[in-house]
Write a protein that holds these residues in place. Structure first.
Motif, PDB file in Angstrom:
ATOM      1  N   LEU A  63      14.931 -18.022 -50.316  1.00  0.00           N
ATOM      2  CA  LEU A  63      14.811 -18.764 -49.060  1.00  0.00           C
ATOM      3  C   LEU A  63      13.523 -19.578 -48.979  1.00  0.00           C
ATOM      4  O   LEU A  63      13.488 -20.602 -48.299  1.00  0.00           O
ATOM      5  CB  LEU A  63      14.924 -17.815 -47.864  1.00  0.00           C
ATOM      6  CG  LEU A  63      16.308 -17.191 -47.669  1.00  0.00           C
ATOM      7  CD1 LEU A  63      16.302 -16.226 -46.497  1.00  0.00           C
ATOM      8  CD2 LEU A  63      17.369 -18.265 -47.480  1.00  0.00           C
ATOM      9  N   ALA A  64      12.480 -19.162 -49.676  1.00  0.00           N
ATOM     10  CA  ALA A  64      11.237 -19.935 -49.674  1.00  0.00           C
ATOM     11  C   ALA A  64      11.415 -21.266 -50.395  1.00  0.00           C
ATOM     12  O   ALA A  64      10.828 -22.273 -50.009  1.00  0.00           O
ATOM     13  CB  ALA A  64      10.113 -19.120 -50.319  1.00  0.00           C
ATOM     14  N   ALA A  65      12.235 -21.281 -51.426  1.00  0.00           N
ATOM     15  CA  ALA A  65      12.389 -22.477 -52.255  1.00  0.00           C
ATOM     16  C   ALA A  65      13.622 -23.311 -51.912  1.00  0.00           C
ATOM     17  O   ALA A  65      13.725 -24.451 -52.359  1.00  0.00           O
ATOM     18  CB  ALA A  65      12.450 -22.069 -53.733  1.00  0.00           C
ATOM     19  N   ASN A  66      14.554 -22.742 -51.128  1.00  0.00           N
ATOM     20  CA  ASN A  66      15.840 -23.406 -50.944  1.00  0.00           C
ATOM     21  C   ASN A  66      16.348 -23.314 -49.510  1.00  0.00           C
ATOM     22  O   ASN A  66      16.007 -22.388 -48.773  1.00  0.00           O
ATOM     23  CB  ASN A  66      16.892 -22.754 -51.847  1.00  0.00           C
ATOM     24  CG  ASN A  66      16.531 -22.809 -53.300  1.00  0.00           C
ATOM     25  OD1 ASN A  66      16.645 -23.855 -53.933  1.00  0.00           O
ATOM     26  ND2 ASN A  66      16.071 -21.691 -53.845  1.00  0.00           N
ATOM     27  N   ASP A  67      17.203 -24.263 -49.165  1.00  0.00           N
ATOM     28  CA  ASP A  67      18.034 -24.148 -47.976  1.00  0.00           C
ATOM     29  C   ASP A  67      19.331 -23.511 -48.453  1.00  0.00           C
ATOM     30  O   ASP A  67      19.873 -23.899 -49.491  1.00  0.00           O
ATOM     31  CB  ASP A  67      18.313 -25.519 -47.370  1.00  0.00           C
ATOM     32  CG  ASP A  67      17.068 -26.140 -46.760  1.00  0.00           C
ATOM     33  OD1 ASP A  67      16.302 -25.410 -46.090  1.00  0.00           O
ATOM     34  OD2 ASP A  67      16.848 -27.353 -46.951  1.00  0.00           O
ATOM     35  N   VAL A  68      19.819 -22.543 -47.692  1.00  0.00           N
ATOM     36  CA  VAL A  68      20.984 -21.791 -48.136  1.00  0.00           C
ATOM     37  C   VAL A  68      22.040 -21.760 -47.031  1.00  0.00           C
ATOM     38  O   VAL A  68      21.737 -21.391 -45.896  1.00  0.00           O
ATOM     39  CB  VAL A  68      20.597 -20.336 -48.517  1.00  0.00           C
ATOM     40  CG1 VAL A  68      21.818 -19.530 -48.917  1.00  0.00           C
ATOM     41  CG2 VAL A  68      19.557 -20.328 -49.630  1.00  0.00           C
ATOM     42  N   GLY A  69      23.240 -22.152 -47.377  1.00  0.00           N
ATOM     43  CA  GLY A  69      24.390 -21.979 -46.506  1.00  0.00           C
ATOM     44  C   GLY A  69      25.200 -20.817 -47.042  1.00  0.00           C
ATOM     45  O   GLY A  69      25.215 -20.575 -48.247  1.00  0.00           O
ATOM     46  N   SER A  95      20.471 -25.552 -51.853  1.00  0.00           N
ATOM     47  CA  SER A  95      19.855 -26.847 -52.160  1.00  0.00           C
ATOM     48  C   SER A  95      18.344 -26.704 -52.056  1.00  0.00           C
ATOM     49  O   SER A  95      17.826 -26.056 -51.144  1.00  0.00           O
ATOM     50  CB  SER A  95      20.379 -27.945 -51.236  1.00  0.00           C
ATOM     51  OG  SER A  95      20.203 -27.595 -49.886  1.00  0.00           O
ATOM     52  N   GLU A  96      17.669 -27.291 -53.016  1.00  0.00           N
ATOM     53  CA  GLU A  96      16.219 -27.185 -53.101  1.00  0.00           C
ATOM     54  C   GLU A  96      15.568 -27.842 -51.898  1.00  0.00           C
ATOM     55  O   GLU A  96      15.921 -28.959 -51.508  1.00  0.00           O
ATOM     56  CB  GLU A  96      15.739 -27.844 -54.392  1.00  0.00           C
ATOM     57  CG  GLU A  96      14.298 -27.566 -54.733  1.00  0.00           C
ATOM     58  CD  GLU A  96      13.910 -28.154 -56.072  1.00  0.00           C
ATOM     59  OE1 GLU A  96      12.755 -28.586 -56.190  1.00  0.00           O
ATOM     60  OE2 GLU A  96      14.752 -28.199 -56.972  1.00  0.00           O
ATOM     61  N   LYS A  97      14.610 -27.135 -51.287  1.00  0.00           N
ATOM     62  CA  LYS A  97      13.877 -27.694 -50.149  1.00  0.00           C
ATOM     63  C   LYS A  97      13.013 -28.859 -50.602  1.00  0.00           C
ATOM     64  O   LYS A  97      12.504 -28.873 -51.719  1.00  0.00           O
ATOM     65  CB  LYS A  97      12.981 -26.627 -49.509  1.00  0.00           C
ATOM     66  CG  LYS A  97      13.727 -25.607 -48.710  1.00  0.00           C
ATOM     67  CD  LYS A  97      12.773 -24.663 -48.025  1.00  0.00           C
ATOM     68  CE  LYS A  97      13.576 -23.644 -47.235  1.00  0.00           C
ATOM     69  NZ  LYS A  97      12.731 -22.635 -46.632  1.00  0.00           N
ATOM     70  N   ASN A  98      12.833 -29.806 -49.720  1.00  0.00           N
ATOM     71  CA  ASN A  98      11.948 -30.950 -49.958  1.00  0.00           C
ATOM     72  C   ASN A  98      12.269 -31.677 -51.257  1.00  0.00           C
ATOM     73  O   ASN A  98      11.377 -32.128 -51.963  1.00  0.00           O
ATOM     74  CB  ASN A  98      10.477 -30.502 -49.956  1.00  0.00           C
ATOM     75  CG  ASN A  98      10.111 -29.765 -48.688  1.00  0.00           C
ATOM     76  OD1 ASN A  98      10.532 -30.155 -47.595  1.00  0.00           O
ATOM     77  ND2 ASN A  98       9.346 -28.709 -48.812  1.00  0.00           N
ATOM     78  N   SER A  99      13.536 -31.774 -51.564  1.00  0.00           N
ATOM     79  CA  SER A  99      13.939 -32.473 -52.775  1.00  0.00           C
ATOM     80  C   SER A  99      14.839 -33.637 -52.394  1.00  0.00           C
ATOM     81  O   SER A  99      15.728 -33.510 -51.555  1.00  0.00           O
ATOM     82  CB  SER A  99      14.693 -31.527 -53.711  1.00  0.00           C
ATOM     83  OG  SER A  99      15.206 -32.231 -54.808  1.00  0.00           O
ATOM     84  N   ASP A 100      14.603 -34.776 -53.016  1.00  0.00           N
ATOM     85  CA  ASP A 100      15.423 -35.953 -52.763  1.00  0.00           C
ATOM     86  C   ASP A 100      16.605 -36.039 -53.723  1.00  0.00           C
ATOM     87  O   ASP A 100      17.413 -36.956 -53.624  1.00  0.00           O
ATOM     88  CB  ASP A 100      14.572 -37.224 -52.890  1.00  0.00           C
ATOM     89  CG  ASP A 100      13.502 -37.281 -51.812  1.00  0.00           C
ATOM     90  OD1 ASP A 100      13.739 -36.743 -50.716  1.00  0.00           O
ATOM     91  OD2 ASP A 100      12.430 -37.869 -52.065  1.00  0.00           O
ATOM     92  N   SER A 101      16.699 -35.106 -54.635  1.00  0.00           N
ATOM     93  CA  SER A 101      17.738 -35.181 -55.661  1.00  0.00           C
ATOM     94  C   SER A 101      19.143 -34.939 -55.096  1.00  0.00           C
ATOM     95  O   SER A 101      20.116 -35.383 -55.679  1.00  0.00           O
ATOM     96  CB  SER A 101      17.465 -34.176 -56.787  1.00  0.00           C
ATOM     97  OG  SER A 101      17.652 -32.860 -56.310  1.00  0.00           O
TER      98      SER A 101
END
Length: 135
Positions: A63-69, A95-101
Motif C-alpha cells: 500500500l505504500a508503493a501502490n494504489d490497490v483496488g 497501480s504504482e503511486k505517482n507514476s505516469d506510466s
C-alpha cells in the motif's frame, strides 16, 4: 412429500451464503485496501495468525508503493456461527503511486481463508497463500 421437503432443505443449506457479518468483514477489508488504509485492513486479521508479521510487512509495503483496488467473492463457505472456512476469489488491481506510466498489475487467485468469531467480531485467522499480497 417428506422426501421433497428434506431435499429442498438440503439444497437451501448447500447454497446458503456466509452470515452477513462475515460478508461485511470482507467488504470492509476490500474498502480498506481501496482507501490505502493498511491499519484498517490488518485490523480484520488475528495478530496470532501464522505468518502475521511478514504478512503485515508485505501489506504495508504494497500500500505504500501502490494504489490497490480489490474485490472479493465467496466461492465456497462451510462452518458454523463461531468458525468458518471459505474459498475466496480475490482480485487485486495494483497501480504504482505517482507514476505516469499507467501500468497496472492484476492479480486474481482463489485463497483459502478461515474466520473465527472473537467476541462480537469476526477475524481472519488463516489465509493461504499470504504471498498473494507480496509487493
Amino acid at each position: 412429500m417428506m422426501r421433497w421437503a428434506l431435499f429442498l432443505m438440503a439444497a437451501v443449506l448447500l447454497f446458503a451464503e456466509p452470515p452477513a457479518e462475515v460478508l461485511e468483514l470482507f467488504r470492509e477489508a476490500a474498502d480498506a485496501l481501496a482507501n490505502d488504509d493498511a491499519n484498517a485492513f490488518l485490523a480484520k486479521f488475528d495478530r496470532n495468525m501464522a505468518g502475521y508479521a511478514e504478512f503485515r510487512d508485505e501489506v504495508v509495503g504494497l500500500l505504500a508503493a501502490n494504489d490497490v483496488g480489490s474485490t472479493i467473492e465467496v466461492v465456497n463457505d462451510e462452518g458454523d456461527d463461531q468458525r468458518r472456512s471459505l474459498d475466496l476469489d480475490w482480485l487485486l488491481v495494483i497501480s504504482e503511486k505517482n507514476s505516469d506510466s499507467g501500468k497496472k498489475e492484476t492479480r486474481r487467485r482463489v485463497l483459502k481463508c478461515q474466520v473465527e468469531r472473537q467476541g462480537k467480531q469476526w477475524k481472519i485467522t488463516a489465509l493461504d497463500p499470504v504471498e498473494f499480497f507480496r509487493y
